[in-house]
Design a protein around this motif. Sequence first.
Motif, short mmCIF file in Angstrom:
data_model
loop_
_atom_site.label_atom_id
_atom_site.label_comp_id
_atom_site.label_asym_id
_atom_site.label_seq_id
_atom_site.Cartn_x
_atom_site.Cartn_y
_atom_site.Cartn_z
N ASN A 100 -2.39 -3.44 0.22
CA ASN A 100 -2.58 -3.06 1.62
C ASN A 100 -3.20 -1.68 1.82
O ASN A 100 -3.34 -1.24 2.96
N CYS A 124 -5.74 -6.99 11.40
CA CYS A 124 -5.19 -7.34 10.09
C CYS A 124 -5.84 -6.56 8.94
O CYS A 124 -5.27 -6.49 7.85
N ARG A 167 -7.34 -0.53 4.76
CA ARG A 167 -5.93 -0.81 5.01
C ARG A 167 -5.80 -2.23 5.53
O ARG A 167 -6.73 -2.78 6.13
N SER A 168 -4.63 -2.84 5.31
CA SER A 168 -4.41 -4.20 5.80
C SER A 168 -2.94 -4.42 6.05
O SER A 168 -2.09 -3.63 5.63
N ARG A 169 -2.65 -5.51 6.71
CA ARG A 169 -1.26 -5.93 6.88
C ARG A 169 -0.87 -6.81 5.69
O ARG A 169 -1.72 -7.24 4.91
N ARG A 170 0.41 -7.11 5.58
CA ARG A 170 1.01 -7.63 4.36
C ARG A 170 0.21 -8.73 3.66
O ARG A 170 -0.06 -8.66 2.46
N ILE A 191 -5.58 0.51 11.57
CA ILE A 191 -4.73 -0.62 11.19
C ILE A 191 -3.47 -0.66 12.05
O ILE A 191 -2.77 -1.68 12.12
N CYS A 228 -9.24 -11.74 5.68
CA CYS A 228 -8.27 -12.09 6.73
C CYS A 228 -8.18 -13.60 6.89
O CYS A 228 -7.08 -14.17 6.99
N TYR A 288 4.95 1.11 4.10
CA TYR A 288 4.15 0.11 3.42
C TYR A 288 5.02 -0.98 2.79
O TYR A 288 6.22 -0.80 2.61
N SER A 289 4.37 -2.08 2.43
CA SER A 289 5.11 -3.24 1.91
C SER A 289 5.73 -2.97 0.54
O SER A 289 6.59 -3.73 0.10
#
Length: 329
Positions: A296, A256, A275-278, A250, A321, A169-170
């Motif tokens: 995220n 995204c 869940r998501s991307r950065r 995800i 998004c 994760y980020s």
Amino acid sequence: MFTSPANMQSMEKLLAEIGKRQSFLITSHARPDGDAIGSSLALMHLLDGMGKDVAVCFADPVPDIYAAIPGVERIRHDLPAENVECAILMECDCIARSGYTALPADCTINIDHHLSGREYATYNWIDSEAPAVGAMVFDMAQVSGQPITPAMATCVYTALVTDTGSFLYSTTTADTFAIAAKLLYAGADSYAVTQAVFFSTPRSKMRLLARALTRMEIRGEVAWSWVTEQDLVELEATVEDCEGIVNYLIGMAGICAAAFLREQPGGQEFRISLRSRRAVDVSRVAQEFAGGGHRNASGGSIDGPLDVAIERLTTRLQRACDDALRPTA
């Protein structure tokens, strides 16, 4: 040490308050995950080392994959009959999030790392930059001067590896890996944790995952799926088996944001995992649906029926998004 001056001040204040008291209750959120369990037990080991009286209480059962974490046998479900001097809540944005309506203590300490964290306790320490609450306990242990035992290190490592998604994760930074290295030097049993958490998947969960993936739908950059109460009965699965299914959604190229919905008893409400991307912030989406969490990785609840819930949720995720991906002027 991997903390800011403000966090250092918060830690020192909490440790001073802990030093004034003898009896403690530690709890975390309902449906406990690796960070809830690992950080709570790590703090228990820390307080044990200080000579404190400690009870660890969770409203819900501990998932089987965490059954071998050092000290897990001390987790109980019934609250102490008499008041303790202080109750410490790990990654809860309110007392109700623990699954208990009230705690038998006049003093409360709130330790959290979620963006949705709130200052509701007598003393609050919220660090949204921390990769896990377990990492905050690790810093507390270092400041306290107490030795980091292999048992404590294994508990913190469990919290760290699970809440960072195996360091994917980020929230994972160079400091995260530095903490992990220190834990291994302190005797953390990383192999045992990895085998238990990632290589002990029950067959019921695999069957439920297969069912969820057959229902997967995609619109734009958003993917989603769901399971019902009947699915759990038919496949002899548990609520615990639903954990992590959203990560498969995800993980697809071009997606995204992703959502996984689990029907609650009665069919009028669904638990949601997001869940998501950065760049896409699902914590804000979760807050609109009685939840919260990280940028995220978040969760919450949404009213049914299913088709209405999916339309509301996916429309909101697509907007998130669009907002994140829109070119800036």
